[in-house]
Write an enzyme that holds these catalytic residues in place. Structure first.
Site, PDB file in Angstrom:
ATOM      1  N   TYR A  17     -14.272  -4.750   4.161  1.00 56.83           N
ATOM      2  CA  TYR A  17     -12.973  -5.161   3.623  1.00 56.83           C
ATOM      3  C   TYR A  17     -12.818  -6.661   3.843  1.00 56.83           C
ATOM      4  O   TYR A  17     -13.001  -7.149   4.967  1.00 56.83           O
ATOM      5  CB  TYR A  17     -11.820  -4.423   4.313  1.00 56.83           C
ATOM      6  N   ASP A  51     -17.006 -12.809   8.203  1.00 57.44           N
ATOM      7  CA  ASP A  51     -15.557 -12.682   8.134  1.00 57.44           C
ATOM      8  C   ASP A  51     -15.091 -12.137   9.490  1.00 57.44           C
ATOM      9  O   ASP A  51     -15.187 -10.943   9.764  1.00 57.44           O
ATOM     10  CB  ASP A  51     -15.203 -11.740   6.979  1.00 57.44           C
ATOM     11  N   LYS A  54      -5.787 -13.529  11.291  1.00 56.41           N
ATOM     12  CA  LYS A  54      -5.095 -12.543  12.123  1.00 56.41           C
ATOM     13  C   LYS A  54      -4.606 -13.051  13.495  1.00 56.41           C
ATOM     14  O   LYS A  54      -3.471 -13.447  13.600  1.00 56.41           O
ATOM     15  CB  LYS A  54      -5.975 -11.296  12.249  1.00 56.41           C
ATOM     16  N   TYR A  91       0.827  -1.221   0.000  1.00 58.92           N
ATOM     17  CA  TYR A  91       0.000   0.000   0.000  1.00 58.92           C
ATOM     18  C   TYR A  91       0.859   1.270   0.000  1.00 58.92           C
ATOM     19  O   TYR A  91       0.537   2.227   0.698  1.00 58.92           O
ATOM     20  CB  TYR A  91      -0.924   0.051   1.221  1.00 58.92           C
TER      21      TYR A  91
END
Ligand SMILES: *Cc1c(COP(=O)(O)O)cnc(C)c1O
Length: 436
Positions: A154, A248, A277, A26
């Site tokens: 996202y 999610d 994560k 990014y």
């Protein structure tokens, strides 16, 4: 070569040499500042090459829930490395993956009792989407291949997951023309949007495979929060219209919002759930896609054609699964609820003063997530250096300054982070004013 941002120290040679070859996430590489060189980690701290310590306000993209170098996780991974670092999961079995599957099935809500492993969050969402589409194919329902997702959402950076991200906030607007066309709508948070959502599911049932969403907090799309009642409504609407629900929980899972999984606060069970994560406590890449019994059963038949055709090379990596089993031990020994409640209270108290500062639009907290939302600006590199100068690692994005600390952070370290957040936002407002 410039100094390391936020410090006066000369960067190490490996950084300046490698900086000509690495391509960063990014990042506009043309004018990218040097990242902070980290030599080691310990507890909630990142130790820089020059010996200075940064308190980690981000837990390395929300992964290091138990802090760094936790002895229990370290021992488990070291032992696994010495005995069996990895074997393929196709045709071979090892204890860590099978034990982890049983444990996740037991911990997850309802009958989310089948676990498919992969190595990254995006891939676990791709697998969830593939499962949902093939579920309908296997059931003989033709053409149910579309997904409904939400603005602000996202779900990853790969091509299928990009198609269900917010088209503007999701960092992927350049690719709009190349992505599968999905149905991206507003979260049903009031009577008008609820009616629209219900109409959408009613009118497009024959096209829709599943609704996919982040429960309670939309993370990378802007740390946007909604009430558990919204999840209740969405679950009920999916049931009414016979649409699958994929949650999610890659960001929200493992205590971040106060319960082990965010969906427990609404007392609902998704048909498919994704985890990553914090699964390994921030040590090794691993992800999991969990399916309910009725989803799994749709893949059973006498024909090889109804099997799930997916198999990442490193799926169920033994060191990753050993780390995850050790991380789950820690959650079992010391459930995160009370600690996260304390963190939430402290975040709410200590970030509140930011609300009156110039340029601040909102201050909000859910669990161990504290957010200061600003007016749009382009000063995030400046802010990162300001945080480092204050001994804190933080990574503002867009107009969001946030913290998602390790869940084991001490009150004094957390105060250090929140003080830095309020000061950096205050100084940014002063700077902005001076620049006119
Ligand atoms: C980070 C994240 C992903 C993507 O995970 P990667 O491991 O970066 O591919 C997907 N969904 C959510 C909610 C996330 O926070």
């Amino acid at each position: 070569m410039a100094d390391t941002p936020g410090t006066n120290s000369t960067p190490p040679a490996w950084l300046t040499d490698g900086f000509d070859h690495i391509w960063l996430p990014y990042t506009q590489m043309q004018d990218a500042p040097l990242p902070a060189p980290i030599a080691s980690t310990q507890g909630c701290k990142l130790i820089m090459e020059d010996g200075r310590e940064l308190i980690d306000g981000v837990a390395s993209w929300w992964t290091a829930a138990h802090g760094y170098n936790h002895p229990h996780i370290r021992e488990a991974v070291t032992k696994q490395l010495e005995t069996l670092p990895h074997v393929m999961l196709g045709g071979l079995a090892h204890e860590q993956a099978y034990t982890l599957a049983s444990r996740l099935a037991k911990m997850a809500p309802g009958d989310l009792s089948r676990v498919f492993f992969s190595e990254s969050g995006s891939v676990s969402v791709e697998i969830a989407m593939k499962m949902a589409v093939q579920y309908w194919i296997n059931k003989g329902a033709v053409g149910r291949s579309q997904f409904v997702s939400f603005t602000g959402g996202y779900h990853g950076d790969t091509f299928a997951t990009m198609s269900v991200c917010d088209p503007e906030e999701g960092m992927h607007s350049l690719f709009a023309g190349l992505l599968a066309q999905q149905i991206i709508t507003d979260l049903p948070i009031d009577t008008a949007t609820q009616a629209a959502f219900d109409d959408l599911l009613a009118s497009r049932t024959d096209d829709i495979a599943a609704v996919v969403m982040e429960p309670l907090v939309q993370g990378a799309g802007g740390m946007i929060m909604h009430a558990p009642e919204t999840l209740d409504f969405i679950r009920a609407a999916c049931d009414r219209h016979g649409v699958l629900l994929i949650l999610d929980e890659i960001f929200t899972g493992f205590g971040r919002t106060g319960t082990l999984f965010a969906c427990e606060q609404a007392d609902i069970v998704p048909d498919i759930m994704t985890l990553s994560k914090a699964l390994t406590g921030g040590t090794l890449p691993l992800a999991a896609t969990l399916a309910r019994t009725h989803v799994f059963d749709a893949f059973l038949s006498d024909s090889a054609e109804t099997a799930l055709m997916h198999g990442p090379t490193y799926m169920g990596n033994a060191m990753g699964c050993a780390a995850a089993n050790a991380a789950l031990d820690l959650f079992e020994q010391d459930p995160p609820g009370p600690r996260v409640a304390r963190i939430a209270q402290q975040l709410a108290e200590e970030l509140e003063p930011a609300r009156k500062l110039p340029g601040v639009r909102d201050v909000r907290v859910k669990g161990a997530i504290g957010v200061i939302e600003l007016e749009p600006h382009g000063d995030n590199d400046w802010m990162k250096a300001e945080f480092i100068a204050r001994g804190v690692w933080n990574r503002p994005f867009n107009n969001i300054v946030y913290t998602t600390p390790p869940l084991v952070i001490s009150p004094s370290d957390l105060s250090h982070i929140t003080t830095a957040m309020v000061e950096v936002v205050r100084d940014w407002g002063i700077k902005k004013n001076e620049e006119g």
